[in-house]
Motif scaffolding. Structure first.
Motif, PDB file in Angstrom:
ATOM      1  N   MET A 172       0.843  -1.182   0.000  1.00 41.19           N
ATOM      2  CA  MET A 172       0.000   0.000   0.000  1.00 41.19           C
ATOM      3  C   MET A 172       0.884   1.239   0.000  1.00 41.19           C
ATOM      4  O   MET A 172       1.829   1.336   0.755  1.00 41.19           O
ATOM      5  N   LYS A 173       0.561   2.201  -0.865  1.00 37.21           N
ATOM      6  CA  LYS A 173       1.263   3.486  -0.918  1.00 37.21           C
ATOM      7  C   LYS A 173       0.662   4.409   0.131  1.00 37.21           C
ATOM      8  O   LYS A 173      -0.552   4.522   0.253  1.00 37.21           O
ATOM      9  N   GLU A 174       1.525   5.060   0.878  1.00 36.13           N
ATOM     10  CA  GLU A 174       1.070   5.980   1.909  1.00 36.13           C
ATOM     11  C   GLU A 174       1.550   7.381   1.563  1.00 36.13           C
ATOM     12  O   GLU A 174       2.745   7.609   1.386  1.00 36.13           O
ATOM     13  N   ILE A 175       0.578   8.296   1.476  1.00 37.40           N
ATOM     14  CA  ILE A 175       0.843   9.662   1.043  1.00 37.40           C
ATOM     15  C   ILE A 175       0.411  10.615   2.156  1.00 37.40           C
ATOM     16  O   ILE A 175      -0.718  10.524   2.654  1.00 37.40           O
ATOM     17  N   VAL A 176       1.287  11.535   2.539  1.00 39.04           N
ATOM     18  CA  VAL A 176       0.945  12.576   3.501  1.00 39.04           C
ATOM     19  C   VAL A 176       0.582  13.832   2.723  1.00 39.04           C
ATOM     20  O   VAL A 176       1.377  14.323   1.920  1.00 39.04           O
ATOM     21  N   LEU A 177      -0.625  14.330   2.952  1.00 38.98           N
ATOM     22  CA  LEU A 177      -1.067  15.570   2.337  1.00 38.98           C
ATOM     23  C   LEU A 177      -1.085  16.656   3.402  1.00 38.98           C
ATOM     24  O   LEU A 177      -1.830  16.555   4.382  1.00 38.98           O
ATOM     25  N   GLY A 178      -0.253  17.668   3.238  1.00 37.01           N
ATOM     26  CA  GLY A 178      -0.266  18.819   4.136  1.00 37.01           C
ATOM     27  C   GLY A 178      -1.366  19.760   3.686  1.00 37.01           C
ATOM     28  O   GLY A 178      -1.274  20.377   2.632  1.00 37.01           O
ATOM     29  N   ILE A 179      -2.438  19.836   4.468  1.00 35.47           N
ATOM     30  CA  ILE A 179      -3.622  20.607   4.090  1.00 35.47           C
ATOM     31  C   ILE A 179      -3.661  21.905   4.891  1.00 35.47           C
ATOM     32  O   ILE A 179      -3.620  21.870   6.120  1.00 35.47           O
ATOM     33  N   ASP A 180      -3.764  23.041   4.179  1.00 38.21           N
ATOM     34  CA  ASP A 180      -3.906  24.317   4.881  1.00 38.21           C
ATOM     35  C   ASP A 180      -5.385  24.691   4.965  1.00 38.21           C
ATOM     36  O   ASP A 180      -6.244  23.819   4.876  1.00 38.21           O
ATOM     37  N   GLN A 181      -5.702  25.955   5.089  1.00 33.72           N
ATOM     38  CA  GLN A 181      -7.097  26.395   5.227  1.00 33.72           C
ATOM     39  C   GLN A 181      -7.822  26.556   3.893  1.00 33.72           C
ATOM     40  O   GLN A 181      -9.041  26.705   3.875  1.00 33.72           O
ATOM     41  N   ASN A 182      -7.109  26.521   2.778  1.00 28.54           N
ATOM     42  CA  ASN A 182      -7.703  26.812   1.482  1.00 28.54           C
ATOM     43  C   ASN A 182      -8.409  25.579   0.911  1.00 28.54           C
ATOM     44  O   ASN A 182      -7.771  24.577   0.591  1.00 28.54           O
ATOM     45  N   VAL A 183      -9.712  25.673   0.767  1.00 27.28           N
ATOM     46  CA  VAL A 183     -10.540  24.552   0.314  1.00 27.28           C
ATOM     47  C   VAL A 183     -10.192  24.149  -1.120  1.00 27.28           C
ATOM     48  O   VAL A 183     -10.102  22.959  -1.434  1.00 27.28           O
ATOM     49  N   GLU A 184      -9.995  25.129  -1.992  1.00 25.63           N
ATOM     50  CA  GLU A 184      -9.699  24.816  -3.396  1.00 25.63           C
ATOM     51  C   GLU A 184      -8.350  24.108  -3.539  1.00 25.63           C
ATOM     52  O   GLU A 184      -8.222  23.162  -4.316  1.00 25.63           O
ATOM     53  N   ARG A 185      -7.349  24.556  -2.795  1.00 24.38           N
ATOM     54  CA  ARG A 185      -6.048  23.872  -2.854  1.00 24.38           C
ATOM     55  C   ARG A 185      -6.177  22.440  -2.346  1.00 24.38           C
ATOM     56  O   ARG A 185      -5.577  21.516  -2.894  1.00 24.38           O
ATOM     57  N   ALA A 186      -6.952  22.235  -1.295  1.00 26.04           N
ATOM     58  CA  ALA A 186      -7.146  20.889  -0.755  1.00 26.04           C
ATOM     59  C   ALA A 186      -7.825  19.982  -1.778  1.00 26.04           C
ATOM     60  O   ALA A 186      -7.461  18.811  -1.925  1.00 26.04           O
ATOM     61  N   ALA A 187      -8.801  20.525  -2.493  1.00 25.66           N
ATOM     62  CA  ALA A 187      -9.490  19.740  -3.523  1.00 25.66           C
ATOM     63  C   ALA A 187      -8.527  19.348  -4.639  1.00 25.66           C
ATOM     64  O   ALA A 187      -8.556  18.212  -5.127  1.00 25.66           O
ATOM     65  N   VAL A 188      -7.646  20.264  -5.030  1.00 28.95           N
ATOM     66  CA  VAL A 188      -6.658  19.970  -6.070  1.00 28.95           C
ATOM     67  C   VAL A 188      -5.686  18.895  -5.590  1.00 28.95           C
ATOM     68  O   VAL A 188      -5.325  17.984  -6.334  1.00 28.95           O
ATOM     69  N   GLN A 189      -5.279  18.973  -4.335  1.00 30.68           N
ATOM     70  CA  GLN A 189      -4.394  17.941  -3.785  1.00 30.68           C
ATOM     71  C   GLN A 189      -5.064  16.572  -3.844  1.00 30.68           C
ATOM     72  O   GLN A 189      -4.445  15.584  -4.243  1.00 30.68           O
ATOM     73  N   ALA A 190      -6.318  16.507  -3.432  1.00 33.55           N
ATOM     74  CA  ALA A 190      -7.048  15.236  -3.454  1.00 33.55           C
ATOM     75  C   ALA A 190      -7.145  14.703  -4.879  1.00 33.55           C
ATOM     76  O   ALA A 190      -6.895  13.515  -5.131  1.00 33.55           O
ATOM     77  N   GLU A 191      -7.496  15.553  -5.818  1.00 37.08           N
ATOM     78  CA  GLU A 191      -7.626  15.123  -7.211  1.00 37.08           C
ATOM     79  C   GLU A 191      -6.294  14.650  -7.777  1.00 37.08           C
ATOM     80  O   GLU A 191      -6.251  13.699  -8.562  1.00 37.08           O
ATOM     81  N   THR A 192      -5.211  15.280  -7.366  1.00 35.87           N
ATOM     82  CA  THR A 192      -3.890  14.857  -7.830  1.00 35.87           C
ATOM     83  C   THR A 192      -3.576  13.447  -7.349  1.00 35.87           C
ATOM     84  O   THR A 192      -3.100  12.606  -8.116  1.00 35.87           O
ATOM     85  N   VAL A 193      -3.860  13.170  -6.098  1.00 35.55           N
ATOM     86  CA  VAL A 193      -3.631  11.827  -5.554  1.00 35.55           C
ATOM     87  C   VAL A 193      -4.501  10.815  -6.288  1.00 35.55           C
ATOM     88  O   VAL A 193      -4.031   9.739  -6.672  1.00 35.55           O
ATOM     89  N   ILE A 194      -5.747  11.161  -6.511  1.00 35.33           N
ATOM     90  CA  ILE A 194      -6.663  10.261  -7.220  1.00 35.33           C
ATOM     91  C   ILE A 194      -6.155   9.977  -8.632  1.00 35.33           C
ATOM     92  O   ILE A 194      -6.191   8.836  -9.104  1.00 35.33           O
ATOM     93  N   ASP A 195      -5.657  11.007  -9.300  1.00 32.82           N
ATOM     94  CA  ASP A 195      -5.188  10.863 -10.680  1.00 32.82           C
ATOM     95  C   ASP A 195      -3.873  10.093 -10.800  1.00 32.82           C
ATOM     96  O   ASP A 195      -3.653   9.401 -11.785  1.00 32.82           O
ATOM     97  N   LEU A 196      -2.995  10.214  -9.816  1.00 33.81           N
ATOM     98  CA  LEU A 196      -1.642   9.674  -9.958  1.00 33.81           C
ATOM     99  C   LEU A 196      -1.394   8.333  -9.272  1.00 33.81           C
ATOM    100  O   LEU A 196      -0.410   7.671  -9.580  1.00 33.81           O
ATOM    101  N   PHE A 197      -2.249   7.956  -8.348  1.00 34.00           N
ATOM    102  CA  PHE A 197      -2.001   6.737  -7.589  1.00 34.00           C
ATOM    103  C   PHE A 197      -3.125   5.724  -7.788  1.00 34.00           C
ATOM    104  O   PHE A 197      -4.253   6.079  -8.098  1.00 34.00           O
ATOM    105  N   ASP A 198      -2.790   4.464  -7.581  1.00 34.52           N
ATOM    106  CA  ASP A 198      -3.772   3.382  -7.614  1.00 34.52           C
ATOM    107  C   ASP A 198      -4.645   3.532  -6.376  1.00 34.52           C
ATOM    108  O   ASP A 198      -4.218   3.214  -5.261  1.00 34.52           O
TER     109      ASP A 198
END
Length: 132
Positions: free
Chosen positions: A1-27
């Motif tokens: 299993m790949k384990e990814i740490v996402l550093g999330i700040d207060q910005n909702v749009e940046r957090a959504a982009v981070q989530a989508e990036t993980v979804i797009d790049l990882f199994d």
């Protein structure tokens, strides 16, 4: 299993982009995302579960089938991200970049830059999508 740490700040749009990036790049069936929010000043005693940006990233990731765990830290965000990644022996770190002037970077530092310079793990730096 790949384990990814996402550093999330207060910005909702940046957090959504981070989530989508993980979804797009990882199994997604073989990935666990650790959503870390660092409280620099938390006088009210807030919890990571109350941060809108964390809730958005968690919702997006879980809707796609990614396993999610929430983490919180306090103090310097870059240090919290690096310590969490080390503690979990994470496979990668995902942070959100933001536009700053050179003077702003010098005065306030850059979490993304500090993370990149102080880890031997792969670091994904996500940017908000341009809106028309």
């Amino acid at each position: 299993m790949k384990e990814i740490v996402l550093g999330i700040d207060q910005n909702v749009e940046r957090a959504a982009v981070q989530a989508e990036t993980v979804i797009d790049l990882f199994d997604i069936d073989n990935t666990r995302a650790y959503l870390l929010h660092d409280f620099v000043d938390n006088l009210e005693g807030a919890s990571v579960t109350q941060v809108e940006a964390v809730k958005r990233a968690q919702e997006n990731l879980e809707d796609a089938g990614v396993a999610v765990e929430l983490r919180e830290g306090s103090g310097d965000p870059a240090e919290s991200i690096l310590e969490t990644a080390e503690e979990l022996d994470a496979d990668a770190i995902c942070v959100a970049g933001r536009n700053r002037t050179p003077a702003g970077k010098m005065l306030f530092g850059s979490v993304s830059q500090s993370v990149v310079l102080n880890t031997d793990r792969p670091v994904l730096i996500c940017s908000e999508a341009e809106t028309a």
